[in-house]
Design a protein around this motif. Sequence first.
Motif, PDB file in Angstrom:
ATOM      1  N   UNK A 199       0.781  -1.219   0.000  1.00  0.00           N
ATOM      2  CA  UNK A 199       0.000   0.000   0.000  1.00  0.00           C
ATOM      3  C   UNK A 199       0.816   1.274   0.000  1.00  0.00           C
ATOM      4  N   UNK A 200       2.112   1.182   0.318  1.00  0.00           N
ATOM      5  CA  UNK A 200       2.942   2.387   0.269  1.00  0.00           C
ATOM      6  C   UNK A 200       3.243   2.704  -1.195  1.00  0.00           C
ATOM      7  N   UNK A 201       3.734   3.899  -1.448  1.00  0.00           N
ATOM      8  CA  UNK A 201       4.048   4.288  -2.827  1.00  0.00           C
ATOM      9  C   UNK A 201       5.111   3.367  -3.420  1.00  0.00           C
ATOM     10  N   UNK A 202       6.140   3.054  -2.629  1.00  0.00           N
ATOM     11  CA  UNK A 202       7.204   2.184  -3.155  1.00  0.00           C
ATOM     12  C   UNK A 202       6.692   0.753  -3.328  1.00  0.00           C
ATOM     13  N   UNK A 203       5.858   0.293  -2.405  1.00  0.00           N
ATOM     14  CA  UNK A 203       5.282  -1.043  -2.531  1.00  0.00           C
ATOM     15  C   UNK A 203       4.416  -1.174  -3.773  1.00  0.00           C
ATOM     16  N   UNK A 204       3.628  -0.154  -4.043  1.00  0.00           N
ATOM     17  CA  UNK A 204       2.772  -0.170  -5.233  1.00  0.00           C
ATOM     18  C   UNK A 204       3.610  -0.100  -6.514  1.00  0.00           C
ATOM     19  N   UNK A 205       4.701   0.683  -6.479  1.00  0.00           N
ATOM     20  CA  UNK A 205       5.575   0.778  -7.653  1.00  0.00           C
ATOM     21  C   UNK A 205       6.263  -0.553  -7.925  1.00  0.00           C
ATOM     22  N   UNK A 206       6.698  -1.245  -6.873  1.00  0.00           N
ATOM     23  CA  UNK A 206       7.302  -2.573  -7.043  1.00  0.00           C
ATOM     24  C   UNK A 206       6.295  -3.550  -7.627  1.00  0.00           C
ATOM     25  N   UNK A 207       5.074  -3.505  -7.137  1.00  0.00           N
ATOM     26  CA  UNK A 207       4.022  -4.385  -7.645  1.00  0.00           C
ATOM     27  C   UNK A 207       3.759  -4.118  -9.121  1.00  0.00           C
ATOM     28  N   UNK A 208       3.698  -2.855  -9.497  1.00  0.00           N
ATOM     29  CA  UNK A 208       3.467  -2.487 -10.897  1.00  0.00           C
ATOM     30  C   UNK A 208       4.628  -2.945 -11.773  1.00  0.00           C
ATOM     31  N   UNK A 209       5.849  -2.754 -11.291  1.00  0.00           N
ATOM     32  CA  UNK A 209       7.048  -3.191 -12.009  1.00  0.00           C
ATOM     33  C   UNK A 209       6.995  -4.701 -12.248  1.00  0.00           C
ATOM     34  N   UNK A 210       6.681  -5.459 -11.206  1.00  0.00           N
ATOM     35  CA  UNK A 210       6.645  -6.917 -11.312  1.00  0.00           C
ATOM     36  C   UNK A 210       5.512  -7.439 -12.172  1.00  0.00           C
ATOM     37  N   UNK A 211       4.433  -6.677 -12.284  1.00  0.00           N
ATOM     38  CA  UNK A 211       3.295  -7.161 -13.072  1.00  0.00           C
ATOM     39  C   UNK A 211       3.589  -7.202 -14.567  1.00  0.00           C
ATOM     40  N   UNK A 212       4.662  -6.529 -14.995  1.00  0.00           N
ATOM     41  CA  UNK A 212       5.021  -6.548 -16.412  1.00  0.00           C
ATOM     42  C   UNK A 212       6.214  -7.454 -16.695  1.00  0.00           C
ATOM     43  N   UNK A 213       6.596  -8.264 -15.717  1.00  0.00           N
ATOM     44  CA  UNK A 213       7.672  -9.234 -15.913  1.00  0.00           C
ATOM     45  C   UNK A 213       7.081 -10.630 -15.778  1.00  0.00           C
ATOM     46  N   UNK A 214       7.133 -11.406 -16.849  1.00  0.00           N
ATOM     47  CA  UNK A 214       6.577 -12.747 -16.803  1.00  0.00           C
ATOM     48  C   UNK A 214       7.447 -13.684 -15.974  1.00  0.00           C
ATOM     49  N   UNK A 215       6.841 -14.749 -15.468  1.00  0.00           N
ATOM     50  CA  UNK A 215       7.588 -15.714 -14.661  1.00  0.00           C
ATOM     51  C   UNK A 215       8.680 -16.410 -15.467  1.00  0.00           C
ATOM     52  N   UNK A 216       8.455 -16.544 -16.758  1.00  0.00           N
ATOM     53  CA  UNK A 216       9.462 -17.219 -17.585  1.00  0.00           C
ATOM     54  C   UNK A 216      10.684 -16.345 -17.851  1.00  0.00           C
ATOM     55  N   UNK A 217      10.661 -15.097 -17.419  1.00  0.00           N
ATOM     56  CA  UNK A 217      11.809 -14.211 -17.598  1.00  0.00           C
ATOM     57  C   UNK A 217      12.899 -14.488 -16.572  1.00  0.00           C
ATOM     58  N   UNK A 218      12.541 -15.177 -15.496  1.00  0.00           N
ATOM     59  CA  UNK A 218      13.493 -15.450 -14.413  1.00  0.00           C
ATOM     60  C   UNK A 218      13.928 -16.906 -14.424  1.00  0.00           C
TER      61      UNK A 218
END
Length: 132
Positions: free
Chosen positions: A65-84
């Motif tokens: 819910x913090x600004x940084x937490x939400x930014x991390x969530x948004x960043x991760x939502x555009x990285x597929x699991x197969x990228x790692x």
Amino acid sequence: MERGNSKHGAVLDEQMAQEVRGISQGVAGGRAEEWHTPEPSGEDQPPVSIAPNGDFGRGIPNGVGSAQGEALSRFGSFLGRNAFPGDRSALEASALAMEAPDDVLRRIRTLPEGRTFQNTAEAWHASEGGTA
């Protein structure tokens, strides 16, 4: 000639159908036995809540819910699991395939070249020091 289950009688078949009716019809609580239901709090105990103090962790710095937490969530939502695990080019390819916005692509392009990232959090912290 009537076809049916020859292993059970009609009464047992009906009883078995009743046991799974909650699962097949989607009744609320259909998967839980009655003894799995938690008991209410006692008279001398505080009430049970899934969110103590009613904040759902929103008051935690850099947490959910913090600004940084939400930014991390948004960043991760555009990285597929197969990228790692993957390097900067693999993460960028995954983000492009998922039609990531420009700010996410810019952050990925700041990642150090030649390093393999195991998960989203590792990539996040390596990109611009994890600052939003």
